[in-house]
Design an enzyme around this catalytic site. Sequence first.
Site, short mmCIF file in Angstrom:
data_model
loop_
_atom_site.label_atom_id
_atom_site.label_comp_id
_atom_site.label_asym_id
_atom_site.label_seq_id
_atom_site.Cartn_x
_atom_site.Cartn_y
_atom_site.Cartn_z
N MET A 73 17.22 7.16 4.26
CA MET A 73 16.44 8.13 4.77
C MET A 73 15.23 8.52 3.69
O MET A 73 15.09 9.38 3.44
CB MET A 73 17.51 9.59 4.63
CG MET A 73 17.01 10.80 5.45
SD MET A 73 17.87 12.19 5.42
CE MET A 73 17.07 13.44 6.73
N LYS A 129 13.33 -6.66 7.24
CA LYS A 129 12.83 -8.20 7.57
C LYS A 129 13.03 -9.09 6.51
O LYS A 129 13.40 -10.11 6.72
CB LYS A 129 11.00 -7.82 7.65
CG LYS A 129 10.66 -7.35 6.64
CD LYS A 129 9.35 -6.88 6.57
CE LYS A 129 8.60 -5.98 5.56
NZ LYS A 129 9.09 -4.55 5.80
N GLY A 187 6.08 -3.02 13.20
CA GLY A 187 6.39 -1.42 13.32
C GLY A 187 6.69 -1.10 14.84
O GLY A 187 7.75 -1.79 15.35
N GLY A 189 -2.37 5.75 0.02
CA GLY A 189 -0.85 5.63 0.53
C GLY A 189 -0.75 4.08 0.97
O GLY A 189 0.27 3.98 1.84
N LYS A 227 8.37 -11.99 8.26
CA LYS A 227 7.92 -11.75 9.57
C LYS A 227 7.72 -12.85 10.12
O LYS A 227 8.19 -13.05 11.40
CB LYS A 227 6.90 -10.45 9.42
CG LYS A 227 7.09 -9.37 8.93
CD LYS A 227 6.06 -8.31 8.98
CE LYS A 227 6.50 -7.08 8.48
NZ LYS A 227 5.32 -6.11 8.31
#
Length: 447
Positions: A27, A119, A148, A201, A219
């Site tokens: 979470m 991934k 994404g 960030g 990926k």
Amino acid sequence: MSTTTSPVDGSTGAGTAREIGIAVLGMGNVGAEVVRILRDNADDLRSRVGAPLALRGVAVRDLARPRDIDSALLTDDPAALVARDDVDIVVELMGGIDPARALIGTALLNGKSVVTANKALLAEYTGELATAAAGAKVDLYFEAAVAGAIPVIRPLMQSLAGDTVERVAGIVNGTTNYILSAMDETGADYADTLAEAGRLGYAEADPTADVEGYDAAAKAAILASIAFHTRVTAADVHREGISSITAADLVSAKKFDCTIKLLAICERVRSADGRQRVSARVYPTLIPHHHPLATVNGAFNAVVVEAENAGRLMFYGQGAGGSPTASAVLGDLVMAARNKVHGGRGPLESTYASLPVAPIDDVLTRYYVSMRVADRPGVLAQVAGEFSKRSVSIAAVRQEGAGDDARLILVTHRAPDRYQSECVAALEDMDAVIKVSSVLRLEGTDD
């Protein structure tokens, strides 16, 4: 009147179709968004699936941490949650190899479909997990593992299932794209831009996986496996990062009407005798400003697919973040839930081609080489001679500065990467070459 568990909070209410029990493992940013969407869009999701989606529980590391969810749904025992008889679909958002691998494997073997964004795990163990899913006749979905919110996996597996994919190339890491875009726009150096990415960030406290290309390589392995019906692992992907890119490289790139991007490139390689192999590689490369990937800036991702009949297709959008990634997870979750309701299954792993992976040495590439040289007659001829010895043709030359600041920049035509790297090694041993400052590849041209 029969009663069922409420789709989100565990209360009771009227029900018709059997509930589809959902377990969420993890979470963090993505997991929290998945739980929120399940709660806020419960009615719409029920209509799309044909049955209620009931959240059975959420596995977290720290039960004491405040969260926007009924605490009765939280557990720090993911194995017990996965083992519950009332769980039909496991959504794995923990990341990493262990314990995610064991938990997903257990879920699949016990007839539970799995949706994952992992991934790193898929780049190493897709074959193992796909075999388990096929044996149990359940689904394994992983759209969110690459780029994404951008739908790339499903188009490759379904929309282009009747076509022959020749090449998949893209910007699949938002952190590195932000850094390179900012360096290009502001002229700042790598270290300062990385620090700014951390403050905003965009970069993790330890950015190694991003800036050294490990994330993009994982990926690339997934994309190559799907596009070419061949199992490719991260170890098969040639990988280079962006930490050696300088502001001067970006300035020089502009003089060749190019910019620099970290690309994941997967392509079908054909030899003169018709033999086919797969190339999968990740490295920073010059691309012309007219190429569609050159305009992808900031933390955005984009993937260009080239197929025999469909031609060039481009997928663009948010490549990371809680909400965008959760969107891809929910898309997979709805598909898996529909299959549970109606008895269907999604497409299975296809590895019929089993093509060998070509080493980077054999791949045809173009090089951009920047070097400090002695400012004296005959240096260019000496340098060109080293390339000529190895049958590497020079496409463009630019000389800048004079005296101690004399710099020579070469761009080559396509040649096997082995010969290109041998040329660079020879330059480093030449008395006339003071230092080879930068070596990059050039993609997105027909030369």
